[in-house]
Scaffold this motif. Structure first.
Motif, PDB file in Angstrom:
ATOM      1  N   THR A 222       0.839  -1.204   0.000  1.00 49.53           N
ATOM      2  CA  THR A 222       0.000   0.000   0.000  1.00 49.53           C
ATOM      3  C   THR A 222       0.867   1.244   0.000  1.00 49.53           C
ATOM      4  O   THR A 222       0.633   2.194  -0.752  1.00 49.53           O
ATOM      5  N   GLY A 338      -2.108  -3.816  -2.635  1.00 54.57           N
ATOM      6  CA  GLY A 338      -2.234  -2.787  -1.613  1.00 54.57           C
ATOM      7  C   GLY A 338      -3.653  -2.250  -1.592  1.00 54.57           C
ATOM      8  O   GLY A 338      -4.505  -2.682  -2.370  1.00 54.57           O
ATOM      9  N   ILE A 339      -3.894  -1.287  -0.710  1.00 53.29           N
ATOM     10  CA  ILE A 339      -5.236  -0.727  -0.550  1.00 53.29           C
ATOM     11  C   ILE A 339      -5.736  -0.085  -1.847  1.00 53.29           C
ATOM     12  O   ILE A 339      -6.896  -0.239  -2.207  1.00 53.29           O
ATOM     13  N   ALA A 432       1.103   7.245   8.242  1.00 45.52           N
ATOM     14  CA  ALA A 432       0.708   5.830   8.140  1.00 45.52           C
ATOM     15  C   ALA A 432       1.487   5.134   7.023  1.00 45.52           C
ATOM     16  O   ALA A 432       1.902   3.989   7.160  1.00 45.52           O
ATOM     17  N   THR A 433       1.689   5.843   5.929  1.00 42.57           N
ATOM     18  CA  THR A 433       2.445   5.263   4.814  1.00 42.57           C
ATOM     19  C   THR A 433       3.837   4.828   5.269  1.00 42.57           C
ATOM     20  O   THR A 433       4.311   3.759   4.916  1.00 42.57           O
ATOM     21  N   SER A 436       2.874   2.335   9.146  1.00 39.56           N
ATOM     22  CA  SER A 436       1.897   1.275   9.405  1.00 39.56           C
ATOM     23  C   SER A 436       2.344  -0.033   8.763  1.00 39.56           C
ATOM     24  O   SER A 436       2.491  -0.116   7.552  1.00 39.56           O
ATOM     25  N   ARG A 437       2.573  -1.041   9.605  1.00 37.61           N
ATOM     26  CA  ARG A 437       3.099  -2.276   9.035  1.00 37.61           C
ATOM     27  C   ARG A 437       2.110  -3.418   9.095  1.00 37.61           C
ATOM     28  O   ARG A 437       1.061  -3.352   9.698  1.00 37.61           O
ATOM     29  N   ARG A 438       2.539  -4.467   8.458  1.00 32.03           N
ATOM     30  CA  ARG A 438       1.746  -5.682   8.423  1.00 32.03           C
ATOM     31  C   ARG A 438       2.707  -6.802   8.787  1.00 32.03           C
ATOM     32  O   ARG A 438       3.716  -6.996   8.120  1.00 32.03           O
TER      33      ARG A 438
ATOM     34  N   ARG B 185      -3.411  -3.992   5.289  1.00 37.95           N
ATOM     35  CA  ARG B 185      -2.772  -3.118   6.265  1.00 37.95           C
ATOM     36  C   ARG B 185      -3.674  -3.025   7.479  1.00 37.95           C
ATOM     37  O   ARG B 185      -4.716  -2.382   7.439  1.00 37.95           O
ATOM     38  N   PRO B 186      -3.275  -3.659   8.577  1.00 41.82           N
ATOM     39  CA  PRO B 186      -4.175  -3.770   9.732  1.00 41.82           C
ATOM     40  C   PRO B 186      -4.674  -2.433  10.286  1.00 41.82           C
ATOM     41  O   PRO B 186      -5.742  -2.373  10.874  1.00 41.82           O
TER      42      PRO B 186
END
Ligand SMILES: [Zn+2]
Ligand SMILES: [Zn+2]
Ligand SMILES: [Zn+2]
Lengths: 497, 287
Positions: A222, A338-339, A432-433, A436-438, B185-186
């Motif tokens: 994302t 990605g989103i 967030a970019t 923000s992790r996964r 992405r949580p």
């Protein structure tokens, strides 16, 4: 938990027949229809004026620097015109329409107004430039299409052409060429923690290496797609300044606008819904010493195809014998979605069964305004950032309490010993970019290069200097000596003897 | 709530309120649990059924309208049922268990359905209109996963039963989409809520929104002369259930003659006494 509770008739999404019973064009009421647009049937002859009308209706009220209501005065933009061209559906239609309407003065585009002296017969923009940003270097194995693109643009007379590469976002030569402040030192960032500590990025690698380091350090697919979008947007905007353009037009169709709105909202960019539809951009105010001509520092981004769906764009190209260059990036990258890509799949799927969804999304978002105070521009995407973002994050999640926002954001004072940090200068979505992790983390670079415009941001330089302990307090914010403070509060003090 | 109320001496008088839609096989288990909770926590319980309130169970409604628009009925009826149940219990504050996932889904749904009025308020932790009972969603920032985990460790019963009539295909798509986003992405769920809090309805649009009035038939707040529930109910009673779904059908209903005198209606809604004038400290969502 529960099923839906829609309120009124329009809220109940019902499948409707693909079109009304008749097969005759709704406009001329004579010809047999060729295309169904949102439940209405149109013939080919009526289709072109329809799309042209929607295009002009979306663009022309925004041409003059002050909007003049339902436009009846002459179109007098304050600068030139820049067109963003990706080779894709919408931007191909955009090029064609701008050329027909404002350069070739194709008769069919002005059939409703008579009179040879009508302002529409005069050239609106003195210079029209097409800008293409080649992104192939961001994805392994993706084909370079810049030559193909140049050929297509050359078919239109009177278009200037500028071809950039995505890594120009890290290219100081490009930056200085478009009139940016010369870069004395590079700033980098560590993505290890959420406060995003600033570093001095000592080894100036090539732009391509910097791009690769940057993209490979991002925590999710994302983040990669949205970063490429942001970099492309800023490359276009700075090119608009360079070409003295007052307007940057993008070929975002109704369908792609709905996708980018939902995708942005899903990435936390609700504060910028307005910019996603139409944007007024000026580089960060402190660029007084730049080489750019004064007074030409505002760019208005308009998406004149925002009322034209992807299907109509495809029909336009098909009937005009034009083609699309390039393919979906996901096939080239092979990475997980990605989103942005998920949203695209979702919306295009939904559009098939519920054709009015995309226009409802765009209409709804058009009724929204940002809420709360603006805390300046985000140093990465250069869109207005909402004040209080880091506090909000701290309040809504259990996490390491690392955050200190700078005083000018109306938030707690940064202690003098906190490391210089990028986080307080980012909008929510850019933060967030980068953070923000996964799942588990990957190899981390000690220092990731920042795009050139971020690197020269005066606010960041000040932040970096502060964190390094060399900062002077900003003007008007001199640190008070203890005696001074005591003098101010004297009358409230109780004797402690 | 019970634990916190006891431990920190909130001094709240708690009631349990459960709505029974009257769907065979759907609520049965959860209503059993609710009854057990009542004994376990020693809190008074009110189970309010659609049947009691509207004279129609969801089973009966589906039998008449089919499965296409039944969610419209269910949703409208549930919203009023909570307020009416609260009024019967004479409470001044409703707390619901909506979690972050629910709210993120609602933000997306309201955008896709163009429900601007709901979009403006769906991210507030606490809402209070002039003529409604205050409502709060204390789990707004808690992921569904966290709540299930809490329930798991505390050995609580937790129901996530999908409504059997549900196939609100549209919401189903939105829910599946949200799950995909969360997998990609949580933070997506909390990011959507942040987005929802970062915008508001433009002032000029707000001004054109219909002013709230009170339903002339049942006293519940409404943006029209007749509230949604009364309109839906009238359609059901007169055997033209889809009347309230589309404007065209509504006109047909009106053309069909005046409202019969013997029409069954919803009991008149009165705000619990003392509520209207009391001074609330509005609890706003964080900016
Ligand atoms: Zn026609
Ligand atoms: Zn940003
Ligand atoms: Zn009513």
């Amino acid at each position: 938990m529960s099923c839906g509770n829609p309120t009124d008739a329009e809220a109940v999404m019902q499948r409707r027949p693909k079109h009304d019973k008749t097969k005759i064009c709704v406009r001329c009421k004579v010809a047999r229809g060729n295309l169904v647009i949102r439940h209405a049937v149109y013939c080919k002859d009526c289709f072109f004026p329809l799309v042209t009308h929607r295009f002009r209706r979306a663009l022309e009220p925004s041409v003059n620097s002050k909007p003049d209501g339902p436009r009846r005065t002459a179109l007098k933009p304050s600068g030139n015109l820049l067109l963003g061209y990706s080779g894709g559906l919408g931007s191909a239609v955009l090029l064609d329409l701008v050329h027909r309407c404002y350069i070739a003065f194709d008769r069919s585009t002005m059939q409703t107004d008579g009179g040879r002296d009508h302002p529409r017969h005069e050239r609106v923009w003195k210079k029209v430039t097409v800008c293409y940003v080649e992104v192939c270097d961001a994805f392994p194995g993706m084909k370079d299409r810049s030559a193909e693109i140049a050929e297509i643009v050359a078919r239109y007379e009177d278009f200037e052409f500028i071809s950039l590469r995505i890594q120009d976002a890290f290219n100081r030569t490009w930056w200085e060429k478009v009139g940016g402040i010369p870069i004395s030192s590079y700033l980098g960032v560590s993505l290890a923690k959420e406060d995003l500590v600033l570093t001095s990025h000592s080894s100036p690698s090539t732009p391509l290496e910097s791009l690769h380091t940057y993209l490979s350090s991002l925590p999710t697919p994302t983040a990669v797609s949205s970063s490429i979008q942001t970099l492309t947007r800023l490359l276009l905007l700075h090119t608009a300044l360079q070409t003295a353009s007052s307007h940057l037009l993008l070929g975002t169709s109704l369908t792609s606008l709905a996708i980018s709105l939902i995708s942005g909202i899903s990435q936390g960019a609700g504060f910028n819904v307005r910019e996603e539809i139409q944007e007024e951009w000026a580089p960060d105010g402190t660029e007084e010493n730049s080489a750019r001509p004064r007074g030409k520092r505002r760019v208005r981004i308009v998406r004149p195809l925002r009322d034209v769906g992807a299907k109509e764009c495809a029909a336009w190209l098909w009937w005009r014998g034009l083609s699309v260059v390039g393919l979906d990036r996901r096939h080239a990258s092979g990475a997980s979605l990605g989103i942005g890509e998920l949203t695209k799949d979702f919306i295009t799927g939904l559009e098939k069964d519920y054709p009015s969804t995309v226009s409802t999304i765009v209409r709804t978002c058009g009724k929204l305004a940002p809420k709360g105070d603006v805390a300046g521009l985000c140093v990465l995407c250069e869109r207005p950032a909402q004040a209080g973002v880091q506090l909000w994050k701290a309040r809504t999640a259990i996490r390491e309490p690392v955050f200190q926002d700078t005083p000018d954001r109306g938030e707690p004072d940064a202690p003098l010993n906190s490391p210089p940090s990028l986080a307080p200068h980012l909008c929510y979505a850019c933060h967030a970019t980068l953070t923000s992790r996964r799942g588990t983390s990957r190899v981390e670079q000690p220092s990731v290069p920042l795009p050139v415009w971020t690197s020269v941001s005066p606010i960041l330089e000040m932040e970096y200097a502060r964190g390094k302990g060399t900062a002077l307090p900003p003007p008007g914010m001199a640190r008070m000596a203890e005696q001074e403070m005591k003098a101010v509060v004297q009358e409230f003090l109780l004797d402690d003897e | 709530m019970k634990t916190l109320n006891d431990r920190y001496h909130y001094g709240l008088e708690l009631f349990l309120l459960s709505i029974d839609e009257g769907i065979t096989g759907y609520r049965d288990d959860s209503l059993e649990t609710v009854k057990r909770n009542q004994r376990q926590y020693d809190i008074p319980l009110k189970i309010l059924s659609y049947d009691e309130l509207y004279g129609w169970t969801m089973d009966a409604i589906v039998a008449q309208v089919g499965k296409k628009n039944n969610c419209t009925f269910c949703g409208v009826f549930r919203r009023q049922a909570l307020d009416r149940g609260a009024a019967i219990l004479n409470v001044d504050h409703i707390v619901t268990g909506h979690n972050a996932d629910d709210i993120a889904e609602t933000v997306l749904m309201n955008i896709m359905r163009g429900d601007i009025a709901r979009l403006g308020r769906c991210t507030s932790i606490c809402t209070q209109g002039e003529d409604t009972i205050k409502r709060s969603k204390p789990f707004k920032y808690a992921y569904e996963k966290e709540i299930v985990m809490y329930a798991y460790f505390k050995k609580l019963d937790y129901f996530s039963t999908e409504c059997i009539y549900s196939p609100d295909a549209y919401r189903g798509h939105a829910r599946a989409f949200l799950k995909d986003l969360e997998a990609a992405r949580p933070s997506a769920i909390i990011d959507i809520i942040h987005s929802g809090e970062a915008f508001e309805v433009k002032e000029d649009i707000k001004a054109t929104q219909k002013a709230q009035q009170v339903c002339k038939r049942c006293g519940y707040m409404s943006s029209n002369e007749l509230c949604k529930a009364c309109t839906l109910l009238e359609g059901l009673e007169r055997g033209m259930a889809n009347a309230a779904i589309t404007d065209r059908a509504r006109k047909k209903l009106d053309a069909d003659g005046p409202v019969p005198d013997n029409l069954r209606t919803i009991p008149f809604f009165y705000m619990p006494p003392g509520l209207r004038s009391s001074s609330y400290i509005p609890v706003e969502a964080p900016p």
